[in-house]
Design a protein around this motif. Structure first.
Motif, PDB file in Angstrom:
ATOM      1  N   THR A  84      11.446   4.115  10.106  1.00  0.00           N
ATOM      2  CA  THR A  84      10.882   5.265   9.386  1.00  0.00           C
ATOM      3  C   THR A  84       9.507   5.671   9.885  1.00  0.00           C
ATOM      4  N   ASN A  85       8.782   4.753  10.549  1.00  0.00           N
ATOM      5  CA  ASN A  85       7.413   5.044  10.981  1.00  0.00           C
ATOM      6  C   ASN A  85       7.277   5.110  12.497  1.00  0.00           C
ATOM      7  N   ARG A  86       8.385   5.360  13.187  1.00  0.00           N
ATOM      8  CA  ARG A  86       8.301   5.484  14.642  1.00  0.00           C
ATOM      9  C   ARG A  86       9.180   6.639  15.107  1.00  0.00           C
ATOM     10  N   THR A  87       8.592   7.470  15.968  1.00  0.00           N
ATOM     11  CA  THR A  87       9.314   8.565  16.612  1.00  0.00           C
ATOM     12  C   THR A  87       9.089   8.441  18.114  1.00  0.00           C
ATOM     13  N   TYR A  88      10.133   8.096  18.842  1.00  0.00           N
ATOM     14  CA  TYR A  88      10.028   7.845  20.281  1.00  0.00           C
ATOM     15  C   TYR A  88       8.964   6.769  20.534  1.00  0.00           C
ATOM     16  N   HIS A  89       7.851   7.109  21.202  1.00  0.00           N
ATOM     17  CA  HIS A  89       6.830   6.104  21.514  1.00  0.00           C
ATOM     18  C   HIS A  89       5.644   6.170  20.554  1.00  0.00           C
ATOM     19  N   TYR A  90       5.798   6.857  19.441  1.00  0.00           N
ATOM     20  CA  TYR A  90       4.681   7.062  18.516  1.00  0.00           C
ATOM     21  C   TYR A  90       4.923   6.346  17.187  1.00  0.00           C
ATOM     22  N   VAL A 103       0.861  -1.178   0.000  1.00  0.00           N
ATOM     23  CA  VAL A 103       0.000   0.000   0.000  1.00  0.00           C
ATOM     24  C   VAL A 103       0.901   1.234   0.000  1.00  0.00           C
ATOM     25  N   THR A 104       0.653   2.127  -0.961  1.00  0.00           N
ATOM     26  CA  THR A 104       1.472   3.330  -1.032  1.00  0.00           C
ATOM     27  C   THR A 104       1.339   4.123   0.268  1.00  0.00           C
ATOM     28  N   GLN A 105       2.475   4.514   0.838  1.00  0.00           N
ATOM     29  CA  GLN A 105       2.468   5.244   2.096  1.00  0.00           C
ATOM     30  C   GLN A 105       3.782   5.995   2.230  1.00  0.00           C
ATOM     31  N   ASP A 106       3.850   6.902   3.192  1.00  0.00           N
ATOM     32  CA  ASP A 106       5.126   7.490   3.554  1.00  0.00           C
ATOM     33  C   ASP A 106       5.228   7.499   5.069  1.00  0.00           C
ATOM     34  N   ARG A 107       6.275   8.085   5.600  1.00  0.00           N
ATOM     35  CA  ARG A 107       6.533   7.957   7.035  1.00  0.00           C
ATOM     36  C   ARG A 107       5.499   8.671   7.888  1.00  0.00           C
ATOM     37  N   GLY A 108       4.846   9.703   7.363  1.00  0.00           N
ATOM     38  CA  GLY A 108       3.847  10.408   8.138  1.00  0.00           C
ATOM     39  C   GLY A 108       4.459  11.220   9.269  1.00  0.00           C
ATOM     40  N   ARG A 109       3.590  11.678  10.181  1.00  0.00           N
ATOM     41  CA  ARG A 109       4.014  12.518  11.298  1.00  0.00           C
ATOM     42  C   ARG A 109       3.479  11.969  12.610  1.00  0.00           C
ATOM     43  N   SER A 110       4.214  12.217  13.690  1.00  0.00           N
ATOM     44  CA  SER A 110       3.772  11.733  14.998  1.00  0.00           C
ATOM     45  C   SER A 110       2.696  12.624  15.614  1.00  0.00           C
ATOM     46  N   PHE A 111       2.567  13.834  15.101  1.00  0.00           N
ATOM     47  CA  PHE A 111       1.561  14.767  15.626  1.00  0.00           C
ATOM     48  C   PHE A 111       0.727  15.305  14.473  1.00  0.00           C
ATOM     49  N   PRO A 112      -0.588  15.396  14.665  1.00  0.00           N
ATOM     50  CA  PRO A 112      -1.353  15.061  15.880  1.00  0.00           C
ATOM     51  C   PRO A 112      -1.652  13.565  15.976  1.00  0.00           C
ATOM     52  N   LEU A 113      -2.011  13.142  17.190  1.00  0.00           N
ATOM     53  CA  LEU A 113      -2.401  11.760  17.398  1.00  0.00           C
ATOM     54  C   LEU A 113      -3.724  11.467  16.703  1.00  0.00           C
ATOM     55  N   ALA A 127      -4.713  10.424   4.632  1.00  0.00           N
ATOM     56  CA  ALA A 127      -4.841  10.541   6.079  1.00  0.00           C
ATOM     57  C   ALA A 127      -3.526  10.191   6.759  1.00  0.00           C
ATOM     58  N   ASN A 128      -3.195  10.962   7.784  1.00  0.00           N
ATOM     59  CA  ASN A 128      -2.034  10.692   8.626  1.00  0.00           C
ATOM     60  C   ASN A 128      -2.518   9.927   9.859  1.00  0.00           C
ATOM     61  N   PHE A 129      -1.837   8.856  10.182  1.00  0.00           N
ATOM     62  CA  PHE A 129      -2.186   8.036  11.337  1.00  0.00           C
ATOM     63  C   PHE A 129      -1.052   8.093  12.361  1.00  0.00           C
ATOM     64  N   SER A 130      -1.403   8.274  13.632  1.00  0.00           N
ATOM     65  CA  SER A 130      -0.403   8.284  14.692  1.00  0.00           C
ATOM     66  C   SER A 130      -1.007   7.695  15.958  1.00  0.00           C
ATOM     67  N   VAL A 131      -0.256   6.820  16.606  1.00  0.00           N
ATOM     68  CA  VAL A 131      -0.740   6.187  17.823  1.00  0.00           C
ATOM     69  C   VAL A 131       0.415   6.069  18.818  1.00  0.00           C
ATOM     70  N   PHE A 132       0.121   6.252  20.096  1.00  0.00           N
ATOM     71  CA  PHE A 132       1.109   6.128  21.176  1.00  0.00           C
ATOM     72  C   PHE A 132       1.125   4.686  21.660  1.00  0.00           C
TER      73      PHE A 132
END
Length: 279
Positions: free
Chosen positions: A63-69, A9-19, A28-33
């Motif tokens: 590429t898809n994780r920043t700290y705990h996100y 599935v085409t995707q990129d790293r996205g952002r950790s914020f907002p959740l 759509a950007n997806f982020s979860v703690f």
């Protein structure tokens, strides 16, 4: 039942914020703690009761994780898309570890069957994949709903007359005069606005309307919510007359907008710490 293999599935790293899930740039950007997790997958579902996701997206820890996100951006995802997460990590109820190997998380509840939230006891006991019964999240576009200029009324509190009510019980009985399909719902409350105006009410205080687990009570007895929310800030879909994924949210908004038009403010009774019942 085994889940489908991850597909491309085409995707990129996205952002950790907002959740959460945020609509932007045609997707759509997806982020979860998930602090103690070791791996995560984003699951996309076509239907509320689908036992398996239609798409599984592996999230790369580099590429898809920043700290705990965990986060990713997926193009083409519309408002109303159902989703969840499968997270791998330690499971230790004695230390209150919330992550398990194969659990779906949710932000907005959809058509919750009696076992979808899972009471505190069942959450600690079920180690299997619960994708077939878990609550699904829904991608929401906050800019899509037309508030028609609605705004808080700002009435002086000294002049406020508050009517406290339970949404599910207020119009449940036939004596309410509400159409059968709308009894015990946000739409049913709209039908009773003239009644509230006749009473001279200037504000209603709703007992908790967050999604709750109806089975989180004594064995054999269903509860009506109040002190057992399982999804914060997600309107309980059992109080909606609609069955579409965004139905509960939009019907709740319709209720608030209609009450404001009638000069009635809306106060939410909020429980931020679920009450744990002894078993």
């Amino acid at each position: 039942m085994r889940s489908p293999m991850p597909i491309n599935v085409t995707q990129d790293r996205g952002r950790s914020f907002p959740l959460g899930a945020t609509r932007r740039c045609g997707g759509a950007n997806f982020s979860v703690f998930a602090k103690r997790s070791r791996a995560a997958q984003l699951l996309l579902f076509d239907g509320v009761d689908d036992p398996e996701p239609s798409r599984v997206i592996d999230l790369d820890p580099y590429t898809n994780r920043t700290y705990h996100y965990w986060h990713t951006f997926v193009p083409g995802v519309p408002a109303g898309q159902l989703y969840g997460y499968r997270v791998s990590g330690p499971f230790d109820p004695t230390r209150d570890y919330a992550s398990t190997r194969t659990k779906c998380s949710s932000i907005l509840t959809v058509n919750a069957s009696p076992d979808r939230c899972g009471g505190a006891g069942r959450r600690r006991e079920n180690l299997g994949d619960n994708a077939a019964t878990a609550l699904k999240s829904v991608v929401v576009d906050p800019n899509a709903y037309d508030w028609e200029g609605d705004a808080p009324l700002g009435q002086p509190f000294a002049n406020t007359i508050i009517y406290e009510m339970h949404v599910g019980g207020f119009t449940r009985h036939p004596s309410s005069g509400v159409a059968p399909a709308n009894r015990g719902t946000y739409a049913g409350l709209i039908e009773k606005i003239p009644y509230l105006q006749d009473l001279g009410v200037s504000a209603i205080e709703l007992l908790p309307v967050f999604a709750f687990d109806r089975q989180d009570g004594p064995p054999g007895l269903a509860i009506t919510g109040d002190t057992s929310p399982c999804r914060f800030f997600a309107p309980h879909d059992g109080y909606s007359s609609r069955s579409d994924p965004l139905g509960a949210l939009d019907e709740f908004r319709d209720m608030v907008k209609a009450l404001h038009r009638a000069g009635i403010e809306v106060i939410l009774d909020v429980v931020l710490q679920p009450h744990r019942r002894r078993r």
